[in-house]
Design a protein around this motif. Structure first.
Motif, mmCIF file in Angstrom:
data_model
loop_
_atom_site.group_PDB
_atom_site.id
_atom_site.type_symbol
_atom_site.label_atom_id
_atom_site.label_comp_id
_atom_site.label_asym_id
_atom_site.label_seq_id
_atom_site.Cartn_x
_atom_site.Cartn_y
_atom_site.Cartn_z
ATOM 1 N N GLN A 49 2.577 -0.334 10.888
ATOM 2 C CA GLN A 49 2.277 -0.258 11.675
ATOM 3 C C GLN A 49 2.717 -0.566 12.757
ATOM 4 O OE1 GLN A 49 -2.123 0.733 11.189
ATOM 5 N NE2 GLN A 49 -1.592 2.583 12.495
ATOM 6 N N THR A 50 3.727 -1.642 12.622
ATOM 7 C CA THR A 50 5.401 -2.424 12.986
ATOM 8 C C THR A 50 5.258 -2.347 14.715
ATOM 9 O OG1 THR A 50 6.227 -2.995 11.474
ATOM 10 C CG2 THR A 50 7.540 -4.282 13.207
ATOM 11 N N LYS A 51 5.421 -0.829 15.531
ATOM 12 C CA LYS A 51 5.489 -0.478 16.588
ATOM 13 C C LYS A 51 4.072 -0.768 17.253
ATOM 14 C CE LYS A 51 7.728 2.720 19.762
ATOM 15 N NZ LYS A 51 6.588 2.592 20.610
ATOM 16 N N TYR A 52 3.584 -0.366 16.975
ATOM 17 C CA TYR A 52 1.853 0.332 17.017
ATOM 18 C C TYR A 52 1.242 -1.443 17.666
ATOM 19 C CZ TYR A 52 -3.109 1.428 17.655
ATOM 20 O OH TYR A 52 -3.695 1.889 18.597
ATOM 21 N N ALA A 53 1.577 -2.226 16.984
ATOM 22 C CA ALA A 53 1.581 -3.466 16.656
ATOM 23 C C ALA A 53 1.678 -4.140 17.970
ATOM 24 C CB ALA A 53 1.731 -4.311 15.489
ATOM 25 N N VAL A 100 -9.007 -1.506 15.541
ATOM 26 C CA VAL A 100 -9.845 -0.891 14.696
ATOM 27 C C VAL A 100 -8.789 0.304 14.236
ATOM 28 C CG1 VAL A 100 -11.197 0.998 14.402
ATOM 29 C CG2 VAL A 100 -12.070 -0.840 15.418
ATOM 30 N N TYR A 101 -7.705 1.463 15.089
ATOM 31 C CA TYR A 101 -6.519 1.330 14.616
ATOM 32 C C TYR A 101 -5.921 0.647 12.935
ATOM 33 C CZ TYR A 101 -3.280 5.942 13.954
ATOM 34 O OH TYR A 101 -2.435 6.412 13.291
ATOM 35 N N LEU A 102 -5.417 0.005 14.070
ATOM 36 C CA LEU A 102 -4.107 -0.970 13.233
ATOM 37 C C LEU A 102 -4.432 -1.224 11.662
ATOM 38 C CD1 LEU A 102 -1.718 -2.064 14.053
ATOM 39 C CD2 LEU A 102 -2.801 -4.247 14.242
ATOM 40 N N THR A 103 -6.202 -0.790 11.453
ATOM 41 C CA THR A 103 -6.721 -1.648 10.165
ATOM 42 C C THR A 103 -6.468 -0.529 9.351
ATOM 43 O OG1 THR A 103 -8.974 -0.849 10.380
ATOM 44 C CG2 THR A 103 -8.123 -3.161 10.992
ATOM 45 N N VAL A 104 -5.996 0.572 9.077
ATOM 46 C CA VAL A 104 -5.411 1.801 8.557
ATOM 47 C C VAL A 104 -4.010 1.500 7.472
ATOM 48 C CG1 VAL A 104 -4.093 4.164 8.202
ATOM 49 C CG2 VAL A 104 -5.857 3.510 10.430
ATOM 50 N N THR A 105 -3.479 0.352 8.029
ATOM 51 C CA THR A 105 -2.679 -0.512 7.347
ATOM 52 C C THR A 105 -2.845 -2.173 7.040
ATOM 53 O OG1 THR A 105 -0.677 -0.600 8.992
ATOM 54 C CG2 THR A 105 -0.727 1.367 7.852
ATOM 55 N N ARG A 106 -3.290 -2.909 7.747
ATOM 56 C CA ARG A 106 -3.755 -3.694 7.899
ATOM 57 C C ARG A 106 -4.855 -4.208 7.711
ATOM 58 N NH1 ARG A 106 -0.240 -7.518 10.001
ATOM 59 N NH2 ARG A 106 -1.804 -8.277 9.830
ATOM 60 N N LEU A 146 1.228 -1.640 3.340
ATOM 61 C CA LEU A 146 0.884 -1.025 2.731
ATOM 62 C C LEU A 146 1.462 -0.947 1.225
ATOM 63 C CD1 LEU A 146 -3.346 0.215 3.210
ATOM 64 C CD2 LEU A 146 -2.797 -1.839 2.855
ATOM 65 N N TYR A 147 2.385 -0.592 0.331
ATOM 66 C CA TYR A 147 2.609 -0.366 -0.354
ATOM 67 C C TYR A 147 2.011 0.891 -1.488
ATOM 68 C CZ TYR A 147 6.738 0.263 -3.242
ATOM 69 O OH TYR A 147 8.100 0.815 -3.938
ATOM 70 N N PHE A 148 2.197 1.656 -1.957
ATOM 71 C CA PHE A 148 1.854 2.866 -2.653
ATOM 72 C C PHE A 148 3.126 2.893 -3.683
ATOM 73 C CE2 PHE A 148 -0.405 3.593 1.070
ATOM 74 C CZ PHE A 148 -2.127 3.296 0.308
ATOM 75 N N TYR A 149 3.138 2.740 -4.509
ATOM 76 C CA TYR A 149 3.724 2.560 -5.725
ATOM 77 C C TYR A 149 3.389 3.961 -6.617
ATOM 78 C CZ TYR A 149 3.873 -2.614 -5.860
ATOM 79 O OH TYR A 149 3.671 -3.558 -5.602
ATOM 80 N N ALA A 150 4.673 4.803 -6.730
ATOM 81 C CA ALA A 150 4.808 6.485 -7.282
ATOM 82 C C ALA A 150 4.502 6.393 -9.027
ATOM 83 C CB ALA A 150 6.568 6.117 -7.189
ATOM 84 N N HIS A 151 4.538 5.058 -9.888
ATOM 85 C CA HIS A 151 4.330 5.879 -11.060
ATOM 86 C C HIS A 151 3.479 4.693 -11.443
ATOM 87 C CE1 HIS A 151 8.391 7.951 -11.064
ATOM 88 N NE2 HIS A 151 8.370 6.589 -10.283
ATOM 89 N N SER A 152 2.622 4.674 -10.912
ATOM 90 C CA SER A 152 1.028 3.820 -11.564
ATOM 91 C C SER A 152 0.382 4.729 -11.943
ATOM 92 C CB SER A 152 0.304 3.285 -9.984
ATOM 93 O OG SER A 152 -0.282 4.233 -9.421
#
Length: 187
Positions: A49-53, A100-106, A146-152
């Motif tokens: 959320q770089t732009k949002y921050a 609070v909204y920034l905590t979605v990715t932080r 946050l990074y979500f791995y495709a092959h986990s």
């Protein structure tokens, strides 16, 4: 709309069916949605959320380059009686809501934002200074996400911690948790 899979004909049929039923457009690959920036690779998906921050910095009037290494000072305790009451608490409330909204990715700022959210009804100058410290911390870690791995694997891990009756004002307890699906933080 995100449709995934390797059956190209099935995906095309589904899209055609949706077009007939609903008024919609295919906007292509997802890159930005409700303040979330999405970068998709073969290995996974990165959310930030770089732009949002950055918009929060502008709202707070932060233009300097000062950063902080932690979101809160170590061992700091806040009370409803700290310092003096803010004359106009509107900006404080807007910034805490934005955090609070920034905590979605932080998730690294979830605890301090929760603590400062307890003072929305009558914020004090000390609380506002702590919000500014969190923003300066975010400025130094702007590209965290946050990074979500495709092959986990589907291995679920949960961690929790608690501080029993640690709040000196009302003796409430603080509990926290985090859930990982393989190496990806999901909650």
């Amino acid at each position: 709309m995100i449709i995934t899979g390797d059956n190209v004909d099935g995906i095309s049929d589904l899209k055609a069916s949706l077009y007939r039923t609903f008024e919609m457009k295919d906007l292509g690959f997802l890159s930005y949605f409700l303040g979330l920036e999405v970068i998709s690779t073969d290995d996974g998906i990165y959310l930030s959320q770089t732009k949002y921050a950055s918009d929060l910095f502008a709202r707070a009037g932060i233009a300097d380059s000062r950063t902080e290494s932690t979101p809160l000072e170590p061992n700091v305790r806040f009370t409803p009686m700290d310092d003096t009451v803010l004359d106009n608490p509107t900006l404080y409330r807007q910034l805490v809501g934005g955090l609070v909204y920034l905590t979605v990715t932080r998730p690294d700022i979830a605890y301090p934002v929760h603590i400062l959210g307890q003072f929305l009804s009558a914020p004090r100058t000390t609380h506002y200074a702590a919000v500014l410290r969190i923003l300066h911390y975010i400025k130094g870690t702007l590209f965290y996400g946050l990074y979500f791995y495709a092959h986990s694997s589907l291995f679920l891990q949960a961690y929790s911690d608690a501080e029993w009756a640690g709040d000196t004002t009302d003796r409430c307890s603080t509990t926290s948790y985090c859930l990982f699906l393989d190496d990806s933080l999901i909650s």
